[in-house]
Design an enzyme around this catalytic site. Sequence first.
Site, short mmCIF file in Angstrom:
data_model
loop_
_atom_site.label_atom_id
_atom_site.label_comp_id
_atom_site.label_asym_id
_atom_site.label_seq_id
_atom_site.Cartn_x
_atom_site.Cartn_y
_atom_site.Cartn_z
N ARG A 1 0.80 -1.22 0.00
CA ARG A 1 0.00 0.00 0.00
C ARG A 1 0.84 1.28 0.00
O ARG A 1 0.61 2.19 -0.79
CB ARG A 1 -0.91 0.04 1.24
CG ARG A 1 -2.19 -0.72 1.10
CD ARG A 1 -2.58 -1.31 2.42
NE ARG A 1 -1.61 -2.34 2.75
CZ ARG A 1 -1.67 -3.59 2.30
NH1 ARG A 1 -2.68 -3.96 1.57
NH2 ARG A 1 -0.72 -4.48 2.57
N THR A 2 1.79 1.35 0.93
CA THR A 2 2.46 2.64 1.13
C THR A 2 3.29 3.01 -0.10
O THR A 2 3.23 4.13 -0.59
CB THR A 2 3.33 2.58 2.39
OG1 THR A 2 2.55 2.04 3.45
CG2 THR A 2 3.82 3.96 2.78
N LYS B 1 26.36 -2.95 0.51
CA LYS B 1 27.84 -2.89 0.52
C LYS B 1 28.34 -2.17 1.77
O LYS B 1 29.53 -1.87 1.87
CB LYS B 1 28.34 -2.15 -0.72
CG LYS B 1 27.90 -2.74 -2.03
CD LYS B 1 28.39 -1.85 -3.18
CE LYS B 1 27.52 -2.01 -4.40
NZ LYS B 1 27.62 -0.87 -5.31
N ARG C 1 10.97 3.90 3.81
CA ARG C 1 10.59 2.89 4.83
C ARG C 1 11.86 2.19 5.26
O ARG C 1 12.65 1.75 4.41
CB ARG C 1 9.59 1.89 4.26
CG ARG C 1 9.36 0.72 5.21
CD ARG C 1 8.16 -0.10 4.86
NE ARG C 1 6.93 0.64 5.12
CZ ARG C 1 5.71 0.11 5.00
NH1 ARG C 1 5.57 -1.16 4.64
NH2 ARG C 1 4.65 0.82 5.25
N HIS D 1 4.48 5.48 11.79
CA HIS D 1 4.02 5.42 10.39
C HIS D 1 3.03 6.59 10.25
O HIS D 1 1.82 6.39 10.16
CB HIS D 1 3.33 4.07 10.16
CG HIS D 1 3.11 3.72 8.72
ND1 HIS D 1 3.25 4.61 7.68
CD2 HIS D 1 2.74 2.54 8.15
CE1 HIS D 1 2.98 3.98 6.54
NE2 HIS D 1 2.67 2.74 6.80
#
Length: 312
Positions: free
Chosen positions: A59-60, A89, A110, A138
Amino acid sequence: MTAFPLEHVVESQQFDRDLLETVFRTADRMKADLAGKRSLAKSLDGKIMASLFYESSTRTRFSFESAMLRLGGSVITTENAREFSSAAKGESLSDSIRIMNGYADVIVMRHNEAGSAVRAAEVSAIPVINAGDGAGQHPTQALLDMYTIVDAFQRLENLKIAMVGDLRYGRTVRSLSYLLTKYANVELIFVSPQVCKMEKDIKDYLEKNNVPWREESDLSLVAPEVDCIYMTRIQKERFHSVDDYQAAASKYILSLDCVETMKKDAIIMHPLPRVDEIPKEVDSDPRARYFEQAQNGLYIRMALLYLLLQKN
Ligand code: CP
């Protein structure tokens, strides 16, 4: 329109009632625009959004990317930054953010670590939007949750809300709790397995802001008294112990029998994804709002991108 005062969107506490109102009214405009009633089309023409996702998302990420494209902007993206960015890395988050500053006008991130969005914002000259930071916050989910609640009730005051499930690691319930303190006569009931109760910092914040809360263990007793049941998934990926996860999994399921005891005008929300906590047969009940809630994410994220980038 008054200039949007935020440089970054990293936690819910940044929003007061005026700012929430600005976001919701802008989201209304976006919704109307998409319905063909108004035109904000191409208002972010020439702007680039980098979506930097170190954790999975449906969704996000897609709603942010859709929001940017619908506003006429462009998107550069990595869906598994832990593996496909130079984090693999050993590059630090702050170096990655500084580099992305040269390539984009806004970063939607995120990350798996709580606090990472604040750290990213500290080194970024372009807006950083927190799309979920571990078990931290969130905030854009909380904005769309509030927008869904106000759409259902035409108010954000005088509401009794049960938050159910993984309240310990649940960033959505944490961010939503912060926002609900802005409104009068809101009462929260926490229903969770013993191993994932709401954390003390949120309980303290609610008390400091005179928001009554209590904990209950029997969802069937809570269901008839609340205006909203906000279900959440038990997040297997956040547990440190298999035993704790097994003690919590499938403990709270909102059965159709339980839904039938709810008030007729109550609503059922869930940030999604779900596992088994809301059976599919509940989906057709008119109180189920979780798919509409996810759709609202598009309007809210269009609003945020517009408000953050119009001034730049
Ligand atoms: N609600 C939410 O954050 O969903 P995603 O994990 O799919 O983005």
